[in-house]
Scaffold this motif. Structure first.
Motif, PDB file in Angstrom:
ATOM      1  N   ALA A  16       0.847  -1.189   0.000  1.00 14.77           N
ATOM      2  CA  ALA A  16       0.000   0.000   0.000  1.00 14.77           C
ATOM      3  C   ALA A  16       0.887   1.245   0.000  1.00 14.77           C
ATOM      4  O   ALA A  16       2.109   1.140   0.091  1.00 14.77           O
ATOM      5  N   PRO A  17       0.291   2.427  -0.078  1.00 19.15           N
ATOM      6  CA  PRO A  17       1.093   3.654  -0.044  1.00 19.15           C
ATOM      7  C   PRO A  17       1.974   3.717   1.203  1.00 19.15           C
ATOM      8  O   PRO A  17       1.564   3.327   2.290  1.00 19.15           O
ATOM      9  N   ILE A  18       3.176   4.226   1.018  1.00 18.81           N
ATOM     10  CA  ILE A  18       4.149   4.371   2.101  1.00 18.81           C
ATOM     11  C   ILE A  18       4.279   5.861   2.402  1.00 18.81           C
ATOM     12  O   ILE A  18       4.418   6.668   1.487  1.00 18.81           O
ATOM     13  N   ASP A  40      -1.853   1.272  18.579  1.00 15.80           N
ATOM     14  CA  ASP A  40      -3.218   0.881  18.247  1.00 15.80           C
ATOM     15  C   ASP A  40      -3.391   0.756  16.731  1.00 15.80           C
ATOM     16  O   ASP A  40      -4.005  -0.202  16.253  1.00 15.80           O
ATOM     17  N   LEU A  41      -2.840   1.704  15.987  1.00 12.51           N
ATOM     18  CA  LEU A  41      -2.923   1.632  14.521  1.00 12.51           C
ATOM     19  C   LEU A  41      -2.224   0.392  13.982  1.00 12.51           C
ATOM     20  O   LEU A  41      -2.715  -0.258  13.055  1.00 12.51           O
ATOM     21  N   VAL A  42      -1.073   0.073  14.570  1.00 17.20           N
ATOM     22  CA  VAL A  42      -0.328  -1.117  14.144  1.00 17.20           C
ATOM     23  C   VAL A  42      -1.110  -2.383  14.487  1.00 17.20           C
ATOM     24  O   VAL A  42      -1.285  -3.268  13.636  1.00 17.20           O
ATOM     25  N   GLU A  43      -1.587  -2.470  15.720  1.00 15.69           N
ATOM     26  CA  GLU A  43      -2.291  -3.680  16.164  1.00 15.69           C
ATOM     27  C   GLU A  43      -3.588  -3.919  15.403  1.00 15.69           C
ATOM     28  O   GLU A  43      -3.974  -5.062  15.171  1.00 15.69           O
ATOM     29  N   LEU A  49       4.282  -0.615  10.478  1.00 17.88           N
ATOM     30  CA  LEU A  49       5.410   0.240  10.838  1.00 17.88           C
ATOM     31  C   LEU A  49       6.693  -0.328  10.257  1.00 17.88           C
ATOM     32  O   LEU A  49       7.027  -1.484  10.475  1.00 17.88           O
ATOM     33  N   PHE A  50       7.406   0.491   9.482  1.00 18.92           N
ATOM     34  CA  PHE A  50       8.694   0.091   8.940  1.00 18.92           C
ATOM     35  C   PHE A  50       9.839   0.602   9.805  1.00 18.92           C
ATOM     36  O   PHE A  50      10.753  -0.135  10.124  1.00 18.92           O
ATOM     37  N   ASP A  51       9.802   1.884  10.123  1.00 21.41           N
ATOM     38  CA  ASP A  51      10.891   2.494  10.884  1.00 21.41           C
ATOM     39  C   ASP A  51      10.335   3.513  11.864  1.00 21.41           C
ATOM     40  O   ASP A  51       9.371   4.217  11.549  1.00 21.41           O
ATOM     41  N   LEU A  52      10.975   3.588  13.028  1.00 13.25           N
ATOM     42  CA  LEU A  52      10.708   4.651  13.985  1.00 13.25           C
ATOM     43  C   LEU A  52      12.051   5.056  14.564  1.00 13.25           C
ATOM     44  O   LEU A  52      12.761   4.232  15.138  1.00 13.25           O
ATOM     45  N   GLN A  53      12.401   6.313  14.357  1.00 14.07           N
ATOM     46  CA  GLN A  53      13.681   6.837  14.839  1.00 14.07           C
ATOM     47  C   GLN A  53      13.415   8.089  15.656  1.00 14.07           C
ATOM     48  O   GLN A  53      12.669   8.956  15.213  1.00 14.07           O
ATOM     49  N   ILE A  54      13.996   8.162  16.845  1.00 18.07           N
ATOM     50  CA  ILE A  54      13.876   9.348  17.685  1.00 18.07           C
ATOM     51  C   ILE A  54      15.163  10.160  17.537  1.00 18.07           C
ATOM     52  O   ILE A  54      16.264   9.613  17.613  1.00 18.07           O
ATOM     53  N   VAL A  55      15.001  11.452  17.306  1.00 20.12           N
ATOM     54  CA  VAL A  55      16.147  12.350  17.163  1.00 20.12           C
ATOM     55  C   VAL A  55      15.944  13.569  18.056  1.00 20.12           C
ATOM     56  O   VAL A  55      14.816  13.985  18.308  1.00 20.12           O
ATOM     57  N   ARG A  56      17.051  14.105  18.530  1.00 21.28           N
ATOM     58  CA  ARG A  56      17.017  15.297  19.376  1.00 21.28           C
ATOM     59  C   ARG A  56      17.886  16.360  18.723  1.00 21.28           C
ATOM     60  O   ARG A  56      18.991  16.072  18.262  1.00 21.28           O
ATOM     61  N   VAL A 106      12.672  17.369  20.351  1.00 18.71           N
ATOM     62  CA  VAL A 106      12.885  15.955  20.066  1.00 18.71           C
ATOM     63  C   VAL A 106      11.805  15.550  19.063  1.00 18.71           C
ATOM     64  O   VAL A 106      10.707  16.126  19.073  1.00 18.71           O
ATOM     65  N   ALA A 107      12.126  14.634  18.170  1.00 20.31           N
ATOM     66  CA  ALA A 107      11.160  14.254  17.137  1.00 20.31           C
ATOM     67  C   ALA A 107      11.163  12.752  16.919  1.00 20.31           C
ATOM     68  O   ALA A 107      12.161  12.072  17.136  1.00 20.31           O
ATOM     69  N   ALA A 108      10.016  12.264  16.482  1.00 13.66           N
ATOM     70  CA  ALA A 108       9.866  10.875  16.064  1.00 13.66           C
ATOM     71  C   ALA A 108       9.716  10.881  14.550  1.00 13.66           C
ATOM     72  O   ALA A 108       8.813  11.529  14.011  1.00 13.66           O
ATOM     73  N   LEU A 109      10.627  10.212  13.865  1.00 17.43           N
ATOM     74  CA  LEU A 109      10.569  10.045  12.415  1.00 17.43           C
ATOM     75  C   LEU A 109      10.021   8.649  12.169  1.00 17.43           C
ATOM     76  O   LEU A 109      10.629   7.657  12.566  1.00 17.43           O
ATOM     77  N   ILE A 110       8.853   8.577  11.537  1.00 18.73           N
ATOM     78  CA  ILE A 110       8.138   7.309  11.383  1.00 18.73           C
ATOM     79  C   ILE A 110       7.875   7.044   9.910  1.00 18.73           C
ATOM     80  O   ILE A 110       7.367   7.913   9.195  1.00 18.73           O
ATOM     81  N   VAL A 111       8.225   5.848   9.453  1.00 18.36           N
ATOM     82  CA  VAL A 111       7.922   5.395   8.092  1.00 18.36           C
ATOM     83  C   VAL A 111       6.932   4.246   8.228  1.00 18.36           C
ATOM     84  O   VAL A 111       7.181   3.294   8.978  1.00 18.36           O
ATOM     85  N   TYR A 112       5.815   4.356   7.517  1.00 17.41           N
ATOM     86  CA  TYR A 112       4.768   3.350   7.662  1.00 17.41           C
ATOM     87  C   TYR A 112       4.040   3.113   6.341  1.00 17.41           C
ATOM     88  O   TYR A 112       4.010   3.966   5.463  1.00 17.41           O
ATOM     89  N   GLU A 113       3.455   1.933   6.254  1.00 12.37           N
ATOM     90  CA  GLU A 113       2.634   1.546   5.111  1.00 12.37           C
ATOM     91  C   GLU A 113       1.169   1.697   5.498  1.00 12.37           C
ATOM     92  O   GLU A 113       0.757   1.269   6.571  1.00 12.37           O
ATOM     93  N   ASN A 114       0.401   2.302   4.627  1.00  6.89           N
ATOM     94  CA  ASN A 114      -1.043   2.454   4.848  1.00  6.89           C
ATOM     95  C   ASN A 114      -1.748   1.165   4.420  1.00  6.89           C
ATOM     96  O   ASN A 114      -2.355   1.099   3.352  1.00  6.89           O
ATOM     97  N   THR A 115      -1.672   0.147   5.253  1.00  4.38           N
ATOM     98  CA  THR A 115      -2.204  -1.166   4.876  1.00  4.38           C
ATOM     99  C   THR A 115      -3.700  -1.138   4.602  1.00  4.38           C
ATOM    100  O   THR A 115      -4.202  -1.962   3.845  1.00  4.38           O
ATOM    101  N   TRP A 116      -4.402  -0.178   5.186  1.00  5.27           N
ATOM    102  CA  TRP A 116      -5.839  -0.054   4.935  1.00  5.27           C
ATOM    103  C   TRP A 116      -6.129   0.150   3.446  1.00  5.27           C
ATOM    104  O   TRP A 116      -7.223  -0.163   2.977  1.00  5.27           O
TER     105      TRP A 116
END
Length: 153
Positions: A16-18, A40-43, A49-56, A106-116
């Motif tokens: 699906a779209p990434i 909750d979205l993942v479950e 979820l492909f990637d989750l990176q926290i950066v400061r 601080v930030a969360a960089l998240i890469v995910y697939e819209n499986t819906w």
């Protein structure tokens, strides 16, 4: 990393779209509420979820990549995502993302697939359709437009 979601379908795997999001937080205001909502979205299978990176980004502009087991990740609730790394994010992606951040955040960089959307993407492709344009309308723009409509009615 591009801001336009991509999608692809092959014979083996339906993708699906990434998308990616960069969520910026003030360290003093981390409540830990965002991480359970993401889980909750993942479950529920809404996203994968492909990637989750926290950066400061420090006040001086220096950047640190934070381990998900670090106390700041724990206070944000993201430590439960330890191991969420597909390798899609590269160093250049993190550099580009942190350039958008304000100092002292601080930030969360998240890469995910819209499986819906996977079945819809497959149906469009099977019908000969192709994505030729895509954009995300910021929520603030929608709120402003709706408020303006309310004022005229």
């Amino acid at each position: 990393m591009t801001t336009t979601p991509t999608s692809a379908v092959d014979d083996e795997t339906l993708v699906a779209p990434i998308d990616f999001v960069l969520l910026e937080f003030s360290p003093e205001r981390l409540t830990g509420e965002a991480a359970p909502a993401l889980m909750d979205l993942v479950e529920r299978g809404v996203i994968r979820l492909f990637d989750l990176q926290i950066v400061r980004k420090a006040e001086d502009g220096s950047v640190d990549v934070i381990e998900l087991t670090d106390p700041i990740s724990e206070s944000g609730g993201f430590s439960s995502f330890t191991g969420a790394s597909s390798g899609i994010l590269g160093v250049e992606d993190i550099v580009q993302a942190t350039a958008a951040m304000s100092p002292g955040t601080v930030a969360a960089l998240i890469v995910y697939e819209n499986t819906w959307a996977a079945r819809f993407v497959a149906a469009v492709r099977a019908s000969g359709g192709e994505l030729i344009a895509s954009a995300r309308i910021p929520a603030t723009d929608i709120i402003e437009a709706l408020d303006a409509l309310d004022e005229t009615n």
